[in-house]
Design a protein around this motif. Structure first.
Motif, PDB file in Angstrom:
ATOM      1  N   PRO A  36      -0.518  -6.974  47.354  1.00  0.00           N
ATOM      2  CA  PRO A  36       0.487  -7.711  46.583  1.00  0.00           C
ATOM      3  C   PRO A  36       0.598  -7.256  45.128  1.00  0.00           C
ATOM      4  N   SER A  37      -0.454  -6.647  44.584  1.00  0.00           N
ATOM      5  CA  SER A  37      -0.396  -6.208  43.191  1.00  0.00           C
ATOM      6  C   SER A  37       0.618  -5.085  42.978  1.00  0.00           C
ATOM      7  N   LEU A  38       1.025  -4.421  44.045  1.00  0.00           N
ATOM      8  CA  LEU A  38       2.007  -3.337  43.905  1.00  0.00           C
ATOM      9  C   LEU A  38       3.432  -3.862  43.759  1.00  0.00           C
ATOM     10  N   ARG A  39       3.647  -5.123  44.049  1.00  0.00           N
ATOM     11  CA  ARG A  39       4.995  -5.702  43.993  1.00  0.00           C
ATOM     12  C   ARG A  39       5.599  -5.601  42.599  1.00  0.00           C
ATOM     13  N   PHE A  40       4.755  -5.653  41.567  1.00  0.00           N
ATOM     14  CA  PHE A  40       5.271  -5.632  40.193  1.00  0.00           C
ATOM     15  C   PHE A  40       5.916  -4.287  39.833  1.00  0.00           C
ATOM     16  N   LEU A  41       5.652  -3.258  40.619  1.00  0.00           N
ATOM     17  CA  LEU A  41       6.225  -1.942  40.342  1.00  0.00           C
ATOM     18  C   LEU A  41       7.705  -1.859  40.702  1.00  0.00           C
ATOM     19  N   PHE A  42       8.209  -2.870  41.403  1.00  0.00           N
ATOM     20  CA  PHE A  42       9.569  -2.828  41.926  1.00  0.00           C
ATOM     21  C   PHE A  42      10.368  -4.009  41.408  1.00  0.00           C
ATOM     22  N   ILE A  67       7.860  23.883  53.927  1.00  0.00           N
ATOM     23  CA  ILE A  67       7.282  23.017  52.890  1.00  0.00           C
ATOM     24  C   ILE A  67       7.806  23.370  51.502  1.00  0.00           C
ATOM     25  N   GLU A  68       8.160  24.634  51.300  1.00  0.00           N
ATOM     26  CA  GLU A  68       8.677  25.046  49.991  1.00  0.00           C
ATOM     27  C   GLU A  68       9.960  24.300  49.627  1.00  0.00           C
ATOM     28  N   ALA A  69      10.686  23.839  50.640  1.00  0.00           N
ATOM     29  CA  ALA A  69      11.935  23.119  50.400  1.00  0.00           C
ATOM     30  C   ALA A  69      11.683  21.753  49.777  1.00  0.00           C
ATOM     31  N   TYR A  70      10.586  21.101  50.182  1.00  0.00           N
ATOM     32  CA  TYR A  70      10.368  19.752  49.653  1.00  0.00           C
ATOM     33  C   TYR A  70       9.224  19.653  48.650  1.00  0.00           C
ATOM     34  N   GLU A  71       8.496  20.728  48.430  1.00  0.00           N
ATOM     35  CA  GLU A  71       7.403  20.692  47.456  1.00  0.00           C
ATOM     36  C   GLU A  71       7.891  20.335  46.039  1.00  0.00           C
ATOM     37  N   PRO A  72       8.981  20.943  45.545  1.00  0.00           N
ATOM     38  CA  PRO A  72       9.457  20.549  44.203  1.00  0.00           C
ATOM     39  C   PRO A  72       9.844  19.075  44.126  1.00  0.00           C
ATOM     40  N   GLU A  73      10.437  18.554  45.207  1.00  0.00           N
ATOM     41  CA  GLU A  73      10.808  17.135  45.237  1.00  0.00           C
ATOM     42  C   GLU A  73       9.572  16.246  45.152  1.00  0.00           C
ATOM     43  N   LEU A  74       8.511  16.638  45.859  1.00  0.00           N
ATOM     44  CA  LEU A  74       7.274  15.846  45.832  1.00  0.00           C
ATOM     45  C   LEU A  74       6.613  15.898  44.462  1.00  0.00           C
ATOM     46  N   ARG A  75       6.665  17.044  43.818  1.00  0.00           N
ATOM     47  CA  ARG A  75       6.101  17.152  42.466  1.00  0.00           C
ATOM     48  C   ARG A  75       6.848  16.241  41.494  1.00  0.00           C
ATOM     49  N   ALA A  76       8.175  16.258  41.587  1.00  0.00           N
ATOM     50  CA  ALA A  76       8.986  15.394  40.723  1.00  0.00           C
ATOM     51  C   ALA A  76       8.723  13.922  41.037  1.00  0.00           C
ATOM     52  N   LEU A  77       8.585  13.611  42.316  1.00  0.00           N
ATOM     53  CA  LEU A  77       8.289  12.239  42.725  1.00  0.00           C
ATOM     54  C   LEU A  77       6.941  11.786  42.177  1.00  0.00           C
ATOM     55  N   ALA A  78       5.965  12.661  42.212  1.00  0.00           N
ATOM     56  CA  ALA A  78       4.639  12.329  41.663  1.00  0.00           C
ATOM     57  C   ALA A  78       4.739  12.011  40.177  1.00  0.00           C
ATOM     58  N   GLN A  79       5.503  12.789  39.448  1.00  0.00           N
ATOM     59  CA  GLN A  79       5.676  12.543  38.009  1.00  0.00           C
ATOM     60  C   GLN A  79       6.354  11.194  37.766  1.00  0.00           C
ATOM     61  N   ARG A  80       7.363  10.884  38.552  1.00  0.00           N
ATOM     62  CA  ARG A  80       8.031   9.582  38.403  1.00  0.00           C
ATOM     63  C   ARG A  80       7.071   8.446  38.726  1.00  0.00           C
ATOM     64  N   VAL A  82       3.884   8.324  38.311  1.00  0.00           N
ATOM     65  CA  VAL A  82       2.988   8.130  37.162  1.00  0.00           C
ATOM     66  C   VAL A  82       3.695   7.279  36.107  1.00  0.00           C
ATOM     67  N   GLN A  83       4.944   7.598  35.836  1.00  0.00           N
ATOM     68  CA  GLN A  83       5.714   6.841  34.845  1.00  0.00           C
ATOM     69  C   GLN A  83       5.896   5.377  35.257  1.00  0.00           C
ATOM     70  N   TYR A  84       5.983   5.132  36.566  1.00  0.00           N
ATOM     71  CA  TYR A  84       6.150   3.769  37.060  1.00  0.00           C
ATOM     72  C   TYR A  84       4.852   2.978  37.048  1.00  0.00           C
ATOM     73  N   GLY A  85       3.721   3.675  36.898  1.00  0.00           N
ATOM     74  CA  GLY A  85       2.430   2.994  36.890  1.00  0.00           C
ATOM     75  C   GLY A  85       1.652   3.095  38.188  1.00  0.00           C
ATOM     76  N   VAL A  86       2.081   3.968  39.101  1.00  0.00           N
ATOM     77  CA  VAL A  86       1.368   4.158  40.360  1.00  0.00           C
ATOM     78  C   VAL A  86       0.067   4.915  40.078  1.00  0.00           C
ATOM     79  N   LEU A  87      -1.022   4.432  40.656  1.00  0.00           N
ATOM     80  CA  LEU A  87      -2.322   5.065  40.499  1.00  0.00           C
ATOM     81  C   LEU A  87      -2.647   5.901  41.727  1.00  0.00           C
ATOM     82  N   SER A  88      -3.534   6.858  41.564  1.00  0.00           N
ATOM     83  CA  SER A  88      -3.892   7.719  42.700  1.00  0.00           C
ATOM     84  C   SER A  88      -4.471   6.908  43.856  1.00  0.00           C
TER      85      SER A  88
END
Length: 137
Positions: A36-42, A67-80, A82-88
């Motif tokens: 439930p603590s993840l709800r605040f991210l949305f 995989i090369e087709a979606y690797e850049p998308e996943l990298r960008a998603l990871a950066q976003r 982090v900005q949203y507050g998602v932890l590893s």
């Protein structure tokens, strides 16, 4: 990833897509139930988030052999994320929730081989995203 696993992923995702956004909605319900603590991210309206989830998963499944087709998308998603507050550590919860959701949606089609394929795909996604946060682009 083996061809048999790719086929299982594509077949299972095609099946859940026939049910519209139901998988996306169920995924977020499961995620928030699991942590439930993840709800605040949305925000309060998850319809946009459900659509983004569906679009990203569809893009990944469509490009499993490249995989090369979606690797850049996943990298960008990871950066976003982090900005949203998602932890590893949140990636494990997301993976568990995704697998539970798929199992619910696929029912008798959720075989050990299908679970293994989805687990492997999610591990690849997670590894790509988390590694992109550790290493220079």
């Amino acid at each position: 990833m083996q061809e048999e696993q790719i086929l299982l992923l594509k077949q299972s995702w095609s099946y859940v897509l026939l049910q519209g956004d139901k998988i996306g909605e169920l995924f977020y319900q499961t995620l928030f139930w699991d942590d439930p603590s993840l709800r605040f991210l949305f925000g309060t309206d998850l319809s946009g988030q459900v659509r983004k989830f569906m679009d990203m998963m569809t893009f990944i499944v469509a490009n499993l052999q490249n995989i090369e087709a979606y690797e850049p998308e996943l990298r960008a998603l990871a950066q976003r994320h982090v900005q949203y507050g998602v932890l590893s550590v949140d990636y494990d919860t997301v993976g568990d929730s995704l697998l539970k959701t798929l199992a619910t949606m696929l029912q008798e089609q959720w075989t050990p081989a299908t679970e293994t394929a989805w687990r492997k795909l999610y591990q690849t996604i997670t590894r790509t995203m988390l590694n992109s946060l550790k290493s220079p682009k």
